[in-house]
Design an enzyme around this catalytic site. Structure first.
Site, PDB file in Angstrom:
ATOM      1  N   ARG A 173      -2.247   6.307   5.410  1.00  0.00           N
ATOM      2  CA  ARG A 173      -2.332   5.353   4.293  1.00  0.00           C
ATOM      3  C   ARG A 173      -1.595   4.059   4.644  1.00  0.00           C
ATOM      4  NH1 ARG A 173      -5.055   8.939   3.891  1.00  0.00           N
ATOM      5  NH2 ARG A 173      -5.439  10.367   2.158  1.00  0.00           N
ATOM      6  N   SER A 249      -4.711   8.520  -6.613  1.00  0.00           N
ATOM      7  CA  SER A 249      -3.451   9.160  -6.206  1.00  0.00           C
ATOM      8  C   SER A 249      -2.351   8.108  -6.135  1.00  0.00           C
ATOM      9  CB  SER A 249      -3.616   9.839  -4.843  1.00  0.00           C
ATOM     10  OG  SER A 249      -4.557  10.889  -4.931  1.00  0.00           O
ATOM     11  N   GLU A 345       1.699   4.826  -3.328  1.00  0.00           N
ATOM     12  CA  GLU A 345       0.591   4.219  -2.594  1.00  0.00           C
ATOM     13  C   GLU A 345       0.295   2.799  -3.063  1.00  0.00           C
ATOM     14  OE1 GLU A 345      -3.027   6.204  -1.768  1.00  0.00           O
ATOM     15  OE2 GLU A 345      -2.117   8.175  -1.506  1.00  0.00           O
TER      16      GLU A 345
END
Length: 349
Positions: A173, A249, A345
Site C-alpha cells: 500500500r 479499509s 491508509e
C-alpha cells in the site's frame, strides 16, 4: 476509446464544496477547484498566475482521503479519460487508461475485451491514476503485479515524465508517490501488462468459498467467475459509499517480525496471520480491531462498520476530526492490547 483532443484552458471554480468529491462524504470546501480533462492542463498549471503560491491537491475518486479542514488552495479534479490497447505481442496486451478513469469500470472493460488479470481487484473504489499511488491490492493480488509504466506531470514544472515499476518503488500500500513524490506529480495515464496466459489467483479462502457457493470449482473458474465472486464478497462485506460514507479499509494490515509474532501468539494464540516470503508475518488488522471490541461502535457521527471492523463510516454529518478521533482511539486500544501499531491508509488533510 480514443483520448480526446488537447485543450489546456483551465476554468477555476471558487469556494468549491468537496463533499461530493470524497467517499467519506465529509463537508469541506476548497478555495478553488478545477476539472482536469487533459494532460496539457496539468502541464500548464505552473504558468497560471492565478495559482501562484497556492497549494495544489490532485483528487481522483476521493476514496483515500479524509478532509479535517477546508483546503486553502486549488483542488485539481482528475477527469482524464480514455482506455486503449497501446500494443500487443505474443505474450501480453499492454493496456493504457487515463488517470481519471474509474478503476472498477476499467477492470470490467478489460474483461469484456478478453484481457483478464485484474479481476481480484474488482470494485476497489477510486481511479486508475490513484491505483499506483497506493499500490492497491485485494485477495492475493497487488496492482504492481500487472503494472508496466505510467506517465505523470510534475506540477511545479509542467514536465511530463515516464515511470517504470522500479522508479515507482512499490511497497505494501505504498509507492514513491506516497513518499518522496507526494504532492509533486499528477498521474495522467497508466499502462498495464496483461499476460495472455491467464494465472488465476485463488489463494484466499473467501474467494474459493464464494466460488463453491456458486457451484464452481477452482479448476473450472473463469476470469469472469472470479470477478463476479470478488464483487459479491466486497458488496456483502463493505458498505456502499453512496449510502454510508467510507474510504474502504481504513487501516493497513500490520507486518511484524517473527520474534514479535511469537510473543503476540503466546498472548493470543488465535490471532489471524499470514506468513510473508521474507520471514515477517502480516496480521489481520480487522481481527485486532474486532478483538478490542470496536466493531459496530461509534464516537459521535463516526463509527466502525458492524460487519467489517477495518471500515470506518460516516453515519451522517461526521467531520474529518470525528473520523480521526475514532481512528486514534482504535490505534491506542490495539497498541495497548497487542503491542501492534496500526497505520491508516487514507491521507488525512
Amino acid at each position: 476509446m480514443p483520448m480526446p483532443p488537447d485543450d489546456s484552458a483551465l476554468s477555476l471554480l471558487p469556494d468549491h464544496p468537496l463533499a461530493a468529491h470524497n467517499t467519506f462524504g465529509i463537508a469541506a470546501r476548497a478555495r478553488f477547484a478545477a476539472r482536469i480533462t487533459q494532460a496539457a492542463q496539468f502541464e500548464a498549471l505552473h504558468r497560471d498566475p492565478r495559482l501562484a503560491n497556492l497549494p495544489q491537491l490532485v483528487l481522483g475518486g476521493g476514496s483515500n482521503i479524509v478532509f479535517t479542514r477546508d483546503f486553502d488552495g486549488v483542488v485539481l479534479l482528475d477527469e482524464i479519460a480514455g482506455r486503449r490497447v497501446v500494443r500487443e505481442d505474443d505474450d501480453a496486451w499492454y493496456v493504457e487508461a487515463g488517470g481519471g478513469e474509474n478503476w472498477h469500470a476499467f477492470v470490467a472493460w478489460t474483461l469484456e475485451h478478453g484481457m483478464p488479470g485484474l479481476e481480484n481487484l474488482a470494485l476497489i473504489p477510486g481511479t486508475v491514476g490513484a491505483a499506483p499511488i497506493q499500490n492497491i491490492g485485494a485477495y492475493g493480488l497487488e496492482m504492481k503485479a500487472y503494472f508496466d509504466s505510467l506517465v505523470a506531470v510534475e506540477l511545479a514544472t509542467g514536465r511530463r515524465e515516464r515511470f517504470d515499476a522500479a522508479r515507482c518503488a512499490f511497497g505494501y500500500r505504498d509507492s514513491f508517490f506516497k513518499r518522496e513524490g507526494r504532492g509533486r506529480f499528477a498521474i495522467v495515464a497508466v499502462t498495464f501488462r496483461l499476460p495472455k496466459q491467464w494465472m488465476p489467483r485463488l489463494g484466499y479462502a473467501d474467494v474459493t468459498r464464494e466460488l463453491d457457493a456458486r457451484g464452481i470449482t477452482p479448476e473450472a473458474a473463469t476470469p469472469r467467475d472470479v470477478f463476479d465472486a470478488v464483487v459479491a464478497i466486497r458488496r456483502a462485506k463493505l458498505p456502499d459509499p453512496l449510502v454510508l460514507g467510507n474510504a474502504g479499509s481504513f487501516f493497513k494490515n500490520p507486518v511484524i517480525d517473527a520474534a514479535q509474532f511469537d510473543a503476540l501468539r503466546a498472548r493470543a494464540p488465535e490471532v489471524v496471520s499470514y506468513p510473508q516470503p521474507d520471514g515477517q508475518v502480516k496480521l489481520a488488522a480487522g481481527w485486532l480491531i474486532d478483538r478490542c471490541g470496536w466493531k459496530g461502535r461509534a464516537l459521535g457521527a463516526a463509527a466502525v462498520h458492524d460487519r467489517q471492523a477495518l471500515v470506518l463510516v460516516n453515519r451522517g454529518g461526521a467531520t474529518g476530526a470525528d473520523v480521526l478521533a475514532l481512528a486514534r482511539a482504535i490505534q491506542a486500544d490495539v497498541r495497548a492490547q497487542f503491542g501492534v501499531e496500526l497505520e491508516a491508509e487514507p491521507v488525512c488533510l
